[in-house]
Structure formats: structure tokens, C-alpha cells
Design a protein around this motif. Sequence first.
Motif, short mmCIF file in Angstrom:
data_model
loop_
_atom_site.label_atom_id
_atom_site.label_comp_id
_atom_site.label_asym_id
_atom_site.label_seq_id
_atom_site.Cartn_x
_atom_site.Cartn_y
_atom_site.Cartn_z
N LEU A 71 107.85 109.47 -51.97
CA LEU A 71 106.34 109.11 -51.80
C LEU A 71 105.77 108.02 -52.41
CD1 LEU A 71 105.23 112.87 -53.02
CD2 LEU A 71 104.99 111.93 -50.40
N ASP A 72 106.50 107.55 -53.51
CA ASP A 72 106.09 105.85 -54.15
C ASP A 72 106.23 105.11 -53.01
OD1 ASP A 72 105.17 107.09 -56.65
OD2 ASP A 72 107.09 106.56 -57.54
N LYS A 74 106.32 105.10 -49.95
CA LYS A 74 105.48 105.30 -48.84
C LYS A 74 104.23 104.74 -49.44
CE LYS A 74 104.67 108.53 -46.12
NZ LYS A 74 104.78 107.91 -44.96
N ARG A 75 103.63 105.08 -50.57
CA ARG A 75 102.42 104.21 -50.92
C ARG A 75 102.37 103.05 -51.43
NH1 ARG A 75 101.78 109.72 -53.06
NH2 ARG A 75 102.76 109.18 -55.23
N ARG A 76 103.42 102.27 -51.32
CA ARG A 76 103.56 100.87 -51.71
C ARG A 76 102.74 100.10 -50.82
NH1 ARG A 76 107.50 99.10 -55.33
NH2 ARG A 76 109.04 100.38 -55.70
N PRO A 77 102.02 99.09 -51.32
CA PRO A 77 101.19 98.48 -50.47
C PRO A 77 101.70 97.86 -49.01
CG PRO A 77 100.79 97.62 -52.68
CD PRO A 77 102.22 98.67 -52.43
N TRP A 78 102.84 97.41 -49.32
CA TRP A 78 103.30 96.76 -47.81
C TRP A 78 103.76 97.90 -46.99
CZ3 TRP A 78 105.63 96.14 -52.67
CH2 TRP A 78 106.68 96.87 -52.85
N ARG A 80 101.84 100.74 -46.72
CA ARG A 80 100.63 101.13 -46.17
C ARG A 80 100.02 100.29 -45.37
NH1 ARG A 80 97.45 104.82 -48.81
NH2 ARG A 80 96.14 104.48 -47.33
N SER A 81 100.55 99.10 -45.36
CA SER A 81 99.90 98.25 -44.15
C SER A 81 100.63 98.25 -43.04
CB SER A 81 100.16 96.75 -44.79
OG SER A 81 101.40 96.30 -44.97
N GLU A 82 101.70 98.87 -42.92
CA GLU A 82 102.44 98.82 -41.65
C GLU A 82 102.08 100.21 -41.08
OE1 GLU A 82 106.49 98.79 -43.06
OE2 GLU A 82 106.38 96.43 -43.53
N HIS A 83 102.23 100.22 -39.46
CA HIS A 83 101.86 101.11 -38.71
C HIS A 83 103.09 101.70 -38.14
CE1 HIS A 83 97.56 100.34 -39.24
NE2 HIS A 83 98.14 98.87 -39.33
#
Lengths: 182, 265
Positions: A71-72, A74-78, A80-83
Motif C-alpha cells: 500500500l505504501d 502504491k501511494r508513493r507519488p511516482w 500515483r502519477s502513473e496510470h
Amino acid sequence: MRQTDEESFRRFATRYAASLRRSAFLFCGDWHLAEDLMQQTLVKVYRSWSRIQQDESLANYGRTVLLRTWLDEKRRPWRRSEHTAEAVPDTADDRHDPANGVHRMWVRDLVHRGLLTLPPRQRAALVLRYFDDLSVAETAAVLGCSEGTVKSQTARGLDTLRASVARLSAEELGPTAGRVVT
Amino acid sequence: MTEQDVRDGLANAVAGEPPLRLDPDALMATARRQVRRRALVAVSLATAAVAVAAVTLPAAIGPRDDLAPAAPPVTTSTTTAPTPPPWPPPDVEPRVHTAAELYRRGDQMRAFLGDVAPTVLPGATDVEVAPFAGEAAGDVDDGQGYLTSFAHYTLDGNRFALGVNVYAPGAHSEGPDEVCVPDPDGCETLDTERGGQVLAVDVRTGRGDPPITILAVYHFRRDGSVVSVVGYDYDPAATLPMSTPPMPVTAEQLARLAVDPALGL
């Protein structure tokens, strides 16, 4: 760390590394990331080893650490910026036996692909309940939530998974359903 | 599809797993290095605290008689190994929020971000703050230990966003040293005097095509909670532009938000 602790940790790591990596793969859909998550998890467990090894449910502690690590991640900024969360990367399966038939591959693909479309905690609830075979109480302990939440997450996860598998089935069958192979 | 189908499907999904490459000795060596690095961080923080005290105490006490004999230096024949700062802090008291409480708190923080954005981001227009939620947009669960949101804005004709992530005490398992692992050289400690440790993490600079920059600032608070504010040189919710403009925010701007008590769980 004392020598005896090192040895007991080595036994723990050897025993649970594979199952942690499998759970990680079901969470994230990528064997490379699963390997990283497993390694990060074991490093974190090592750092707490002298404190936690009195705990009878070491395996579930490892699962909790793995879940938080994922979960950490997944929540990393980079991240979160990917789709790319829904994409299932190609993975080599050189031990797959073609004789097992199309059905096994079909089920395997659809269930896991469907799973990867679920919100993370629903995904985790399904993996813990139906892959790791944990009880509702054990799953609640790993997820850090109430048993009621586990039940609701599991029920919602199953509903969403069924819908997702149905959609994926329709997409795959649609163009070829009427095709006659000669 | 039955529950048994799910069991079979998950079991079959891992049937083709690649060989396991586990070297327990290498893994334990990595863990030992991390423990040592935590110890070094502890020494650095302790040294900084001593330095601050050395500078501020005389000023607080006032002028002293320079002719008075100096006190002898404190000496000791033994040295004590520093204790690595644990994360989360040992006395952390986890807070469990219901989904209703989280929605309410999210609404408060969303309103705050909307109000403060013009101050923190001078010249920003069309500020849109998304509702705080969990991993899935709009989805919050009972007992969830975090909330996330994006604040989208326009500056000089370009669309950007800030990511805001708030974690309840104990919910952020990675400590200050661990968030720097991907790129230790990109980490910088901004401030240790605002109720915790503030780190600026240059997460990704000039990588990708087009090159993008992401700057994250973490505020590790003494109660074990964490707030991270992330600046992007593009809008993650929109299509990636052909080229990205210069990074519109500084670490200091992000830190102003990260340390604000109006954000947090």
C-alpha cells in the motif's frame, strides 16, 4: 542480533519468502515488483525480529508488513502519477503445461485480471481469504480492521470481481465467439 | 462464479511463478545496513539538537562575563551507542476513525486547501481540490488510516497539481530514512523544529518522456502522524503534455502546507 535470532530469522525467511512473493504478485500483478515487495517485507521483519518472534502468528505478521509495504508503494507519488494500475504485464511462464488445457489459463487469466481492477483493500481481502485461506478474524488482524469490515470488503470485492470477470469474458469472447476454426 | 472458482483462479494465477531468488545472507546484510543508517540519522539529529542548544541557550540567558572561568568540559569514559529513532514513535497512539469521521475531516481539509491555495501558490487560478478519499476516488472505509487528495491549479497558462496525503498516527509504516531509499541523494532535511522532521524528497527529476519532475515533502510528526505534499510539473489527472514547464512550486512552499496543523489525521 544474536546468532540464534539470525538463525531463526533465516528459517522464517526461507519458509515464507515464496508465499509472501505469491501474495505480493496477486496484489500487484508484476513478478518483479512482487520480488521487491517480498524483499522489503523481509528486511522490515528482520529489523523487528527480536521484538516479534515471541508472536505466535509470525506468518500473519509478515502478511501485515507485506500489505503495508504494498500500500505504501502504491501511494508513493511516482506511482500515483502513473496510470498503469490495471495493466497486467506479460510474464514468462516456461513451466506452464499446455496439456492443462485452455480452461485453466482462461480461469487464471480472468480471475487475476479481474482482481487487479479492484480497489486495493478489497483485493487484499480476497487474497487473504481465498488464497491464504485466512479466517475472517485473521484477515481482520492482518488488514487492521474489524471483522465486519472484512466481511463487507470481501462481499463487495466478490461482487466487483464477478462483474469484472463477466466484462472481461464478454470482451474476449465478443469478437471471436462466432468464429469457426478450420 | 463461485468462491471455489476464485480460489482456483488465484491458485492458478501463481502457477507460472518464476524461480525464487532468495539469499537470506544478502537480505540480512541489507537490513543491517539500514539499521546502521538509522543510527547515523539519530546521531545527526542529536548533533543538530546539541548545536541548536549551543547557539540558542547563551542568547536566551543573556550576556555573560567573558572573564569568568569556563566550566570544565563534561567528559565521560564511556560512550553510549545511539538508539535509532524508531518509526512510528514507540508511544504512538493509533487513532481509528469511522468512515463518517473521515469524510468530515476530508471536507475540512478540502476547504482549507481551497482557502490557503492563493497564499501558498501566488498567481494560481482555477484551483480545484478533489474530495479526500482512499485509493479509489470517493471511497473511504471505516478504520482507514489515511486520506489523499489532489489540488489542481493553473499557473501561467499551464495546468498543475499538488498531491496531499495525510496519515493517522501509526499508519505510515515508512520512517524518515526509508522514504529516501529510492534516491538517498535527493533527500534533504528542511526543518526539525516544527513539531517533527520535515524532509524534502526530490522524487523524480527529469526522467521519462517527456521529462517530468515530482517533488515530495514529508512532515513526520511527533505523534506518529505524517503529512506529505507532492508537487508535480504537470497535472497527473490530465494527459501528459508534450513538454513540461518548469516546476511551479518549491520545497518550501510544499513544506508550508505539510507542517500546517489544519492538515492531518
